[in-house]
Design a protein around this motif. Structure first.
Motif, PDB file in Angstrom:
ATOM      1  N   PHE A 126       0.838  -1.197   0.000  1.00 14.92           N
ATOM      2  CA  PHE A 126       0.000   0.000   0.000  1.00 14.92           C
ATOM      3  C   PHE A 126       0.876   1.250   0.000  1.00 14.92           C
ATOM      4  N   TRP A 155      -4.973  -0.356   8.918  1.00 11.49           N
ATOM      5  CA  TRP A 155      -5.368  -1.110   7.733  1.00 11.49           C
ATOM      6  C   TRP A 155      -6.875  -0.976   7.554  1.00 11.49           C
ATOM      7  N   ASP A 166      -6.950  -7.220   4.695  1.00 12.40           N
ATOM      8  CA  ASP A 166      -5.727  -6.548   4.249  1.00 12.40           C
ATOM      9  C   ASP A 166      -4.571  -6.792   5.212  1.00 12.40           C
TER      10      ASP A 166
END
Length: 500
Positions: A138, A190, A195
């Motif tokens: 990410f 998160w 995730d």
């Protein structure tokens, strides 16, 4: 005394020459040192990190080591590096990030440096630097305010709420713990638990329960949030404060104190835990304070554990005030045990606090059951009463006879206990009354005589007897008879007339 102009000129020239010489020496020494031209961190998520450095002036380097420590309290770890010589020497080291014994959580800052060892045995270390290890799946952004940083990758609005709630929790809870100054803290958020599946420690037994609470404190200054909500971030940041205020050199805080303070910080904890706690109080199913020194993972008792922990901490704050709570955390910080800390601050030991809280919610004191596991019914046989009995042995044999009597009594007592256990609970309930019954002198004398008789029977012959000689004559007679019969048959055949 004045210095002639020519002399002053010579002195100035000498100073300049000396300075140039010193500069040349320092420059030569610096030129001999390894120089790191470039550094690259390759994140092999989630298993390891590879560090590569390009080094000049590395001709005389014999070995290289990558040194790092996870901040704020990690120990220095040394990772040997591989050296590849060329026009520019390449030095590479790889260190694990997700093993059972070595785990570096995402969001951790660590301090690192290189150590080079020459063939002569001398070493040279580069200056320390800081690098942050993150989840590379990410693109992370951060919000900062005061001592708190919130990192996120998806919803800025959620991150702003986490920042706001976190700062409020720190401001509310810090006075209860006696904290005047706070350390910088980080919260990594998160978007959801899916995730975060590769974020947890490998083979972690705690991740499933972490998902229940929505997050966890993973370092002294770092919190992971897996299911973002206001109460989760308040709860987990409070664990940063309790560690800072109370964890000493000999262990963690008792779970009821640590989790109780964090649960109070949630604000609306009664909405989640209150029903289970009230049910436990109504049915006297509350946990003992001793059992709550470690977190409860028993199905059906998790909400009771968190709710009761908060209730006990609230009881201490309400009855004794904030200053005493500050003293309690300081006592744990100094390394005192649970009983010593409670006694020194509140004048109550663990059981005393347990019963005081029970009384505050209308429950009777917890019963203390007597431990009868070492009580033996016939212990009196080996006691002073035996020595006073008319039939007791003489003084010369009293010690050995007493030992024999005690041994036999234990044997008989164990046999009786097994028989009573088989007969059922009624007999077990009657056993304590039998233990308390005293014996008359005649009964004692009779019992001693019985023990002596059994001891005499045991001495009549050894435990292992020598077997009787094997009766070899019988098989020999049989063999001889068979031989005689065989000889007779052969003789009869020889003497029998032949038929032509």
């Amino acid at each position: 005394m004045s210095v002639p102009g020519r002399a002053r000129g010579l002195v100035a020239a000498a100073v300049v020459i000396a300075g140039l010489a010193l500069t040349a020496v320092v420059g030569a020494q610096s030129a001999d040192r390894p120089t790191v031209q470039g550094i690259r961190f390759e994140n092999n998520w989630p298993d390891s990190v590879t560090v590569t450095a390009l080094v000049q002036n590395a001709e005389e380097i014999e070995s290289a080591t990558f040194l790092y420590a996870v901040l704020p309290e990690g120990a220095i770890t040394r990772e040997p590096a591989e050296i590849q010589s060329g026009d520019v020497t390449r030095v590479t080291a790889e260190f694990p990030t997700r093993e059972p014994m070595i785990w570096i959580p995402a969001g951790a800052d660590f301090e690192w440096r290189w150590e080079f060892r020459y063939e002569s045995g001398d070493t040279y270390e580069t200056d320390s630097q800081i690098w942050r290890y993150e989840d590379p799946r990410f693109e992370w952004e951060s919000l900062h305010e005061g001592v708190l940083e919130v990192a996120y990758y998806q919803d800025r609005g959620v991150a702003e709420q986490m920042l706001r709630e976190g700062l409020e929790a720190l401001e509310e809870i810090a006075p209860f713990l006696g904290l005047d100054e706070l350390i910088p803290m980080k919260v990594y958020v998160w978007a959801n638990s899916d995730d975060a599946r590769q974020v947890e420690r490998i083979e972690s037994e705690s991740f499933e329960e972490s998902v229940i609470t929505g997050g966890t404190r993973v370092l002294a200054d770092l919190v992971h949030i897996y299911t973002p909500s206001r109460w989760v971030v308040r709860h987990e940041l409070t664990h940063v404060l309790t560690k800072l205020a109370g964890e000493g050199p000999y262990g963690d805080l008792p779970a009821w104190l640590d989790e109780g303070m964090a649960t109070i910080a949630e604000g609306d904890w009664l909405d989640r835990r209150g029903g289970a706690l009230q049910y436990a109080i109504n049915n006297d199913l509350v946990l003992s304070l001793r059992s709550m020194e470690s977190p409860s993972n028993r199905p059906g008792f998790v909400d009771i554990f968190y709710g009761q922990s908060a209730a006990v901490v609230l009881f201490l704050l309400t009855e004794y005030g904030t200053e005493r709570m500050n003293d309690l955390f300081q006592a744990f910080k100094e390394g005192q045990s649970v009983n010593d800390a409670l006694t020194s601050v509140y004048g109550l030991d663990r059981e005393g606090l347990d019963n005081a809280w029970r009384a505050s919610v209308g429950l009777p004191p917890r019963e203390q059951e007597e431990d009868r596991s070492t009580r033996i019914e016939d212990d009196v046989i080996g006691g002073p009463e035996v020595a006073d009995a008319d039939d007791s042995p003489g003084e010369g044999d009293s010690e050995s006879q007493a030992e024999a009597g005690a041994a036999q009594a234990r044997e008989d007592g164990d046999r009786q206990a097994a028989q009573q256990s088989a007969e059922g609970s009624d007999t077990q309930d009657a056993l304590p009354e039998q233990v308390e019954v005293s014996r008359s002198e005649d009964e004692i004398a009779e019992r001693v005589a019985e023990i002596e008789r059994r001891q005499d029977q045991r001495r009549q012959r050894p435990v292992f007897e020598v077997a009787e000689p094997f009766p070899w004559e019988y098989p020999l007679i049989g063999i001889a008879g068979a031989l005689v019969l065989l000889s007779g048959l052969m003789l009869a055949r020889v003497l029998a007339p032949r038929r032509d």
